[in-house]
Design a protein around this motif. Structure first.
Motif, PDB file in Angstrom:
ATOM      1  N   VAL A   1      46.009  39.132  43.675  1.00  0.00           N
ATOM      2  CA  VAL A   1      45.741  39.918  42.465  1.00  0.00           C
ATOM      3  C   VAL A   1      45.977  39.009  41.259  1.00  0.00           C
ATOM      4  CG1 VAL A   1      46.507  41.895  41.083  1.00  0.00           C
ATOM      5  CG2 VAL A   1      46.346  42.082  43.587  1.00  0.00           C
ATOM      6  N   LYS A   2      45.013  38.963  40.342  1.00  0.00           N
ATOM      7  CA  LYS A   2      45.092  38.009  39.230  1.00  0.00           C
ATOM      8  C   LYS A   2      46.197  38.343  38.234  1.00  0.00           C
ATOM      9  CE  LYS A   2      40.254  36.512  39.418  1.00  0.00           C
ATOM     10  NZ  LYS A   2      38.959  36.423  38.694  1.00  0.00           N
ATOM     11  N   ASP A   3      46.346  39.593  37.888  1.00  0.00           N
ATOM     12  CA  ASP A   3      47.366  39.982  36.908  1.00  0.00           C
ATOM     13  C   ASP A   3      48.263  41.073  37.485  1.00  0.00           C
ATOM     14  OD1 ASP A   3      46.480  38.312  34.666  1.00  0.00           O
ATOM     15  OD2 ASP A   3      44.696  39.586  34.683  1.00  0.00           O
ATOM     16  N   PRO A   4      49.150  40.709  38.409  1.00  0.00           N
ATOM     17  CA  PRO A   4      50.034  41.714  39.022  1.00  0.00           C
ATOM     18  C   PRO A   4      51.103  42.173  38.035  1.00  0.00           C
ATOM     19  CG  PRO A   4      50.666  39.535  39.728  1.00  0.00           C
ATOM     20  CD  PRO A   4      49.426  39.356  38.908  1.00  0.00           C
ATOM     21  N   PRO A   5      51.769  43.286  38.331  1.00  0.00           N
ATOM     22  CA  PRO A   5      52.893  43.720  37.480  1.00  0.00           C
ATOM     23  C   PRO A   5      53.958  42.630  37.408  1.00  0.00           C
ATOM     24  CG  PRO A   5      52.262  45.452  39.032  1.00  0.00           C
ATOM     25  CD  PRO A   5      51.500  44.221  39.434  1.00  0.00           C
ATOM     26  N   LEU A   6      54.697  42.633  36.344  1.00  0.00           N
ATOM     27  CA  LEU A   6      55.733  41.619  36.125  1.00  0.00           C
ATOM     28  C   LEU A   6      56.716  41.589  37.290  1.00  0.00           C
ATOM     29  CD1 LEU A   6      56.758  39.561  34.004  1.00  0.00           C
ATOM     30  CD2 LEU A   6      58.257  41.375  33.142  1.00  0.00           C
ATOM     31  N   GLY A   7      56.942  40.411  37.820  1.00  0.00           N
ATOM     32  CA  GLY A   7      57.903  40.244  38.904  1.00  0.00           C
ATOM     33  C   GLY A   7      57.348  40.520  40.288  1.00  0.00           C
ATOM     34  N   ARG A   8      56.052  40.822  40.384  1.00  0.00           N
ATOM     35  CA  ARG A   8      55.439  41.093  41.679  1.00  0.00           C
ATOM     36  C   ARG A   8      54.400  40.021  41.999  1.00  0.00           C
ATOM     37  NH1 ARG A   8      58.787  44.477  43.905  1.00  0.00           N
ATOM     38  NH2 ARG A   8      57.209  45.136  45.420  1.00  0.00           N
ATOM     39  N   LYS A   9      54.226  39.761  43.291  1.00  0.00           N
ATOM     40  CA  LYS A   9      53.184  38.876  43.779  1.00  0.00           C
ATOM     41  C   LYS A   9      52.348  39.709  44.751  1.00  0.00           C
ATOM     42  CE  LYS A   9      52.327  34.526  46.269  1.00  0.00           C
ATOM     43  NZ  LYS A   9      52.926  33.438  47.085  1.00  0.00           N
ATOM     44  N   GLN A  10      51.146  40.066  44.340  1.00  0.00           N
ATOM     45  CA  GLN A  10      50.356  41.035  45.091  1.00  0.00           C
ATOM     46  C   GLN A  10      49.090  40.432  45.693  1.00  0.00           C
ATOM     47  OE1 GLN A  10      49.777  44.293  42.268  1.00  0.00           O
ATOM     48  NE2 GLN A  10      51.605  45.308  43.065  1.00  0.00           N
ATOM     49  N   LEU A  11      48.766  40.913  46.884  1.00  0.00           N
ATOM     50  CA  LEU A  11      47.550  40.529  47.611  1.00  0.00           C
ATOM     51  C   LEU A  11      46.672  41.770  47.727  1.00  0.00           C
ATOM     52  CD1 LEU A  11      46.288  38.131  49.324  1.00  0.00           C
ATOM     53  CD2 LEU A  11      47.240  39.303  51.324  1.00  0.00           C
ATOM     54  N   GLN A  12      45.383  41.623  47.420  1.00  0.00           N
ATOM     55  CA  GLN A  12      44.472  42.771  47.534  1.00  0.00           C
ATOM     56  C   GLN A  12      43.626  42.667  48.792  1.00  0.00           C
ATOM     57  OE1 GLN A  12      42.401  43.908  44.004  1.00  0.00           O
ATOM     58  NE2 GLN A  12      41.460  45.687  44.961  1.00  0.00           N
ATOM     59  N   LEU A  13      43.598  43.748  49.547  1.00  0.00           N
ATOM     60  CA  LEU A  13      42.804  43.833  50.776  1.00  0.00           C
ATOM     61  C   LEU A  13      41.396  44.293  50.426  1.00  0.00           C
ATOM     62  CD1 LEU A  13      43.978  45.382  54.137  1.00  0.00           C
ATOM     63  CD2 LEU A  13      41.762  46.013  53.179  1.00  0.00           C
ATOM     64  N   PHE A  14      40.395  43.579  50.951  1.00  0.00           N
ATOM     65  CA  PHE A  14      38.988  43.898  50.708  1.00  0.00           C
ATOM     66  C   PHE A  14      38.227  43.953  52.037  1.00  0.00           C
ATOM     67  CE2 PHE A  14      40.158  41.524  46.856  1.00  0.00           C
ATOM     68  CZ  PHE A  14      39.604  42.294  45.845  1.00  0.00           C
ATOM     69  N   ARG A  15      37.039  44.514  51.968  1.00  0.00           N
ATOM     70  CA  ARG A  15      35.973  44.346  52.971  1.00  0.00           C
ATOM     71  C   ARG A  15      36.376  44.707  54.411  1.00  0.00           C
ATOM     72  NH1 ARG A  15      34.355  44.527  48.570  1.00  0.00           N
ATOM     73  NH2 ARG A  15      33.773  42.748  47.290  1.00  0.00           N
ATOM     74  N   LEU A  16      37.273  45.696  54.550  1.00  0.00           N
ATOM     75  CA  LEU A  16      37.597  46.147  55.904  1.00  0.00           C
ATOM     76  C   LEU A  16      36.436  46.969  56.446  1.00  0.00           C
ATOM     77  CD1 LEU A  16      39.624  46.401  58.239  1.00  0.00           C
ATOM     78  CD2 LEU A  16      40.469  48.490  57.135  1.00  0.00           C
TER      79      LEU A  16
END
Length: 232
Positions: free
Chosen positions: A137-152
């Protein structure tokens, strides 16, 4: 990239592996057919809306009152149904076209060449039958490192074998190994099978919104879901 061991279904053996360029045609086919399967259910959903039923009843009746022709009213109903079918079809066609022109035009460039991203396929009998992808995720909430799931997506002939769940687990394991705090995704109220799958795997609903005016008129929400790792 980390590799994942073959995972077995009690019915049909399948293997989850990283995408290769030679998979592109089959991946596009699985994804396109998976998305277009929602066209009939979108049409049925729209038919059940009170505003649609009012339209299908009111316009033909108005024609009868004005023209006195029941034949014209019947023709009107068929025309309205055809227009509704086309209306239900177009957003899915447009979405597929957009994906094939953007990230899925060059999957290696969009996912495998991006740090912290990946694209996987599920294979059985030498044939790709399922897909899933993930990007940071390009701009996650402060203090978070997020991965976005796509194309399932899993081909219709191979559902009910645990492949979608295994693909989702692959993304979760990848996220854990890469130090992500959350995996996030979006689906729709129309995709109840997907919603049930994600909630059953520990995802939590975080919000919902209408993606466009069409989806607002069709009363179909986009649902936002998140899976947070305990250590985060």
């Amino acid at each position: 990239m980390p590799t994942f061991e073959a995972q077995k279904s009690p019915m049909v053996p399948y293997h989850i592996r990283q995408y290769q360029d030679s998979d592109h045609k089959r991946v596009v086919d699985v994804f396109t057919k998976g998305m277009e399967e929602y066209i009939p259910s979108t049409f049925r959903h729209m038919l059940m809306l009170p505003r649609t039923q009012l339209l299908l009843l009111g316009v033909p009746l108005a024609l009868v009152l004005v023209s006195g022709s029941w034949l014209l009213a019947v023709i009107c109903i068929f025309v309205l149904l055809l227009l509704l079918r086309l209306l239900a079809r177009q957003p899915w066609k447009d979405y597929v076209a957009l994906c094939l022109q953007t990230d899925m035009a060059d999957i290696t460039k969009s996912y495998l060449n991006v740090h912290g991203a990946c694209f996987w396929v599920a294979e059985t009998g030498g044939q790709v039958v399922g897909t899933v992808a993930a990007q940071p995720v390009k701009d996650p909430p402060l203090g978070r490192k997020q991965l976005q799931l796509f194309r399932l997506s899993v081909s219709s002939q191979h559902r009910g074998q645990g492949i979608a769940k295994a693909l989702t687990r692959t993304v979760l394991q990848f996220a854990r190994d890469q130090g992500y705090s959350d995996v996030v995704l979006e689906t729709s109220t129309l995709q109840q099978g997907a919603v049930t799958l994600y909630l059953g795997m520990g995802f939590k609903k975080t919000g919902q919104y209408f993606m466009s005016m069409f989806w607002r008129l069709a009363d179909i929400y986009t649902i936002q879901l998140k899976y947070s790792f305990p250590s985060a």
